[in-house]
Design a protein around this motif. Structure first.
Motif, PDB file in Angstrom:
ATOM      1  N   ILE A  33      32.606 -38.448  -5.531  1.00  0.00           N
ATOM      2  CA  ILE A  33      33.763 -39.879  -6.249  1.00  0.00           C
ATOM      3  C   ILE A  33      33.913 -41.308  -5.872  1.00  0.00           C
ATOM      4  CG2 ILE A  33      35.036 -38.476  -3.523  1.00  0.00           C
ATOM      5  CD1 ILE A  33      33.874 -41.162  -2.421  1.00  0.00           C
ATOM      6  N   ALA A  34      34.765 -41.902  -7.106  1.00  0.00           N
ATOM      7  CA  ALA A  34      34.050 -42.928  -7.030  1.00  0.00           C
ATOM      8  C   ALA A  34      33.935 -44.041  -5.994  1.00  0.00           C
ATOM      9  CB  ALA A  34      35.666 -43.958  -8.261  1.00  0.00           C
TER      10      ALA A  34
ATOM     11  N   TYR B 172      38.883 -42.853   1.307  1.00  0.00           N
ATOM     12  CA  TYR B 172      38.334 -43.216   0.543  1.00  0.00           C
ATOM     13  C   TYR B 172      38.162 -42.405  -0.467  1.00  0.00           C
ATOM     14  CZ  TYR B 172      35.640 -45.781   4.693  1.00  0.00           C
ATOM     15  OH  TYR B 172      35.961 -46.427   5.659  1.00  0.00           O
ATOM     16  N   SER B 173      39.307 -41.803  -0.723  1.00  0.00           N
ATOM     17  CA  SER B 173      39.240 -40.626  -1.903  1.00  0.00           C
ATOM     18  C   SER B 173      40.861 -40.290  -1.843  1.00  0.00           C
ATOM     19  CB  SER B 173      38.438 -39.761  -2.338  1.00  0.00           C
ATOM     20  OG  SER B 173      38.652 -39.289  -3.613  1.00  0.00           O
ATOM     21  N   LEU B 174      41.488 -40.163  -2.672  1.00  0.00           N
ATOM     22  CA  LEU B 174      43.260 -39.223  -2.673  1.00  0.00           C
ATOM     23  C   LEU B 174      42.781 -37.892  -3.325  1.00  0.00           C
ATOM     24  CD1 LEU B 174      45.382 -42.219  -4.770  1.00  0.00           C
ATOM     25  CD2 LEU B 174      45.378 -41.275  -2.819  1.00  0.00           C
ATOM     26  N   HIS B 175      41.549 -37.789  -4.299  1.00  0.00           N
ATOM     27  CA  HIS B 175      41.373 -36.088  -4.313  1.00  0.00           C
ATOM     28  C   HIS B 175      40.718 -35.590  -2.715  1.00  0.00           C
ATOM     29  CE1 HIS B 175      38.318 -37.273  -6.285  1.00  0.00           C
ATOM     30  NE2 HIS B 175      37.455 -36.752  -6.028  1.00  0.00           N
ATOM     31  N   ALA B 176      40.349 -36.251  -2.481  1.00  0.00           N
ATOM     32  CA  ALA B 176      39.039 -35.817  -0.770  1.00  0.00           C
ATOM     33  C   ALA B 176      38.808 -36.221   0.263  1.00  0.00           C
ATOM     34  CB  ALA B 176      37.251 -35.635  -2.084  1.00  0.00           C
TER      35      ALA B 176
ATOM     36  N   TRP C   9      30.380 -31.222  -5.640  1.00  0.00           N
ATOM     37  CA  TRP C   9      31.819 -31.170  -6.163  1.00  0.00           C
ATOM     38  C   TRP C   9      32.806 -30.213  -5.588  1.00  0.00           C
ATOM     39  CZ3 TRP C   9      32.188 -34.432 -10.764  1.00  0.00           C
ATOM     40  CH2 TRP C   9      30.971 -34.914 -11.273  1.00  0.00           C
ATOM     41  N   LEU C  10      31.798 -29.482  -4.366  1.00  0.00           N
ATOM     42  CA  LEU C  10      33.476 -28.642  -3.977  1.00  0.00           C
ATOM     43  C   LEU C  10      34.558 -28.970  -3.957  1.00  0.00           C
ATOM     44  CD1 LEU C  10      31.164 -25.633  -3.026  1.00  0.00           C
ATOM     45  CD2 LEU C  10      31.303 -26.205  -5.004  1.00  0.00           C
TER      46      LEU C  10
ATOM     47  N   ASP D 289      31.496 -28.470   1.534  1.00  0.00           N
ATOM     48  CA  ASP D 289      31.096 -29.720   1.904  1.00  0.00           C
ATOM     49  C   ASP D 289      30.319 -28.188   2.976  1.00  0.00           C
ATOM     50  OD1 ASP D 289      31.944 -31.666   1.022  1.00  0.00           O
ATOM     51  OD2 ASP D 289      33.523 -31.795   3.365  1.00  0.00           O
ATOM     52  N   ALA D 290      31.039 -27.385   3.321  1.00  0.00           N
ATOM     53  CA  ALA D 290      29.474 -26.235   5.186  1.00  0.00           C
ATOM     54  C   ALA D 290      28.841 -25.452   3.751  1.00  0.00           C
ATOM     55  CB  ALA D 290      31.358 -25.484   5.754  1.00  0.00           C
TER      56      ALA D 290
END
Length: 440
Positions: free
Chosen positions: A157-158, A266-270, A392-393, A399-400
């Motif tokens: 993420i940015a 902290y992130s809209l897509h994650a 990147w998953l 994450d797991a």
């Protein structure tokens, strides 16, 4: 449909097999012999209960591709195209003849990861531990002592600044309205990006009063767009309701959160990303998920690796880490060495030694406690040579899966290094013997 075993196909009877083209003493060739591929055929075949449809991809091919990806730190696309060019990679994945076309589409790896799940990738890690035993990288008694520590696996993420998040939220809302045919009163496509840029410049110039005022204006504009869509959501078709609710809920959470809230977005897509402070001077905050790592005390082989969502206290995760080590190695460790962050952690049946203990320990035990820091360079190797530095998953499942696969890749690199050193030693020995004069 379940995968079918490979057999001779038309035109392949007169082709030269890969085993006759490659070097049989190559480290990858030797590594392929050490891995028990039948485990994946037995465990992963159960994921296809139906007997109809197109046969699935062979499990050995997928297992080999995942191993190669995390051993040599490749993306999905780079992995597939390098596989086409490299005969050793093809032999490692079970091909009999050299293939000139890619075996699968790179997007198939994403579907396979979701299909096998966390339990399936733990089989990948367990098989590497058994291969390390066969290659004599570790001894049986090495599993009695382990080192456990935690690190942060950052998400792709940015850097989450308030102005960037608000502008991204507004862009998501405008795209959603355009896709659903909602006519907005105003989309602020010109004014909002200009305000977001001003916030950054004011912050750089340390003009914080102006920065806060501009940020408040930007939040007001995003709130107007959000309320405009929220008023018209009742006339939408029911098929779009879950998608609309998800985006609106995240943007609303973004608008309502305060600077010092605990569970910030902290992130809209994650949205699963967490802010973790590990006390580093060069990087005070990292955005991702905490990961626990367990390695053997002497050699540094990974015997356990798991993501820990929720940013728990290190001491509360020790029992879970020891349980995973016992499952993967079929042996519960007798002694665990940890740092001071595990203060107060106790596991029944396991002796926990923390760094800094000086009283009541022998000279040999003091050396074992000092060796706890050996896990730090191992984590560095997984981040620099593997894919642990950036994940990147997608989602918590990603994450797991990514954490366990990074541990498997680290183990294979250790085995390959041992095989390369052994091969170099044998070549040097042969050169030395050939240089000796002939004796009767």
């Amino acid at each position: 449909m379940r995968p079918k075993p490979k057999g001779p196909q038309t035109g392949e009877l007169f082709r030269q097999p890969l085993a006759e083209l490659i070097n049989g003493n190559h480290p990858l060739t030797k590594l392929a012999e050490l891995i028990d591929w039948r485990i994946f055929e037995r465990e992963w075949t159960l994921l296809f209960p139906s007997g109809r449809g197109r046969p699935a991809t062979p499990p050995r091919l997928i297992a080999g591709l995942l191993y190669l990806q995390h051993t040599f730190a490749c993306s999905d696309e780079a992995l597939i195209w390098t596989w086409v060019e490299n005969p050793y990679w093809q032999h490692f994945c079970g091909e009999i003849y050299f293939q000139h076309e890619s075996p699968i589409d790179p997007s198939s790896l994403s579907r396979w990861r979701k299909r096998i799940g966390e339990e399936g990738v733990e089989w990948l890690l367990a098989v590497t531990i058994e291969a390390a035993r066969k290659a004599k990288v570790i001894k049986a008694r090495s599993l009695e002592k382990v080192i456990v520590d935690t690190t942060v696996m950052e998400k792709a993420i940015a850097y989450p600044t308030d102005s960037r998040l608000l502008e991204r939220g507004r862009q998501h809302l405008v795209k959603l309205a355009d896709r659903l045919g909602i006519k907005l009163r105003q989309n602020y496509n010109r004014q909002a990006p200009r305000l977001a840029g001003q916030v950054g410049r004011y912050a750089h110039a340390k003009q914080y009063k102006r920065m806060r005022g501009t940020l408040k204006k930007l939040r007001t504009l995003v709130g107007r767009v959000w309320r405009d869509i929220d008023r018209q959501r009742e006339v939408l078709a029911t098929a779009h309701t879950p998608r609309v609710d998800s985006i609106l809920a995240r943007v609303r959470r973004l608008l309502e959160q305060k600077p010092k809230d605990r569970n910030k977005l902290y992130s809209l897509h994650a949205p699963e990303v967490e802010c973790i402070a590990k006390g580093k001077a060069r990087q005070p905050y990292e955005f991702g998920v905490k990961v626990t790592v367990a390695i053997t005390h002497k050699e540094g082989l990974v015997v356990g690796m798991r993501s820990l969502p929720g940013n728990p206290f290190d001491g509360h995760t020790l029992a879970e880490a020891i349980e995973q080590v016992a499952i993967l190695t079929d042996q519960k460790p007798k002694a665990v060495f940890v740092d001071k962050g595990y203060q107060g952690a106790e596991v029944p049946g396991v002796k926990v030694w923390r760094s800094g203990v000086r009283r009541g320990v022998t000279r040999w035990l003091k050396g074992d406690i000092k060796r706890r820091s050996a896990i730090e360079p191992m984590i560095g190797h997984m981040k620099n040579e593997g894919l642990l530095r950036r994940n990147w998953l997608h989602g918590s499942l990603g994450d797991a899966l990514h954490a366990v696969l990074c541990g498997a890749g680290h183990n294979l690199r250790m085995i390959l290094r041992k095989l390369r050193l052994l091969r170099a030693w044998l070549l040097a020995l042969m050169e030395t013997l050939s240089a000796l004069p002939n004796t009767p």
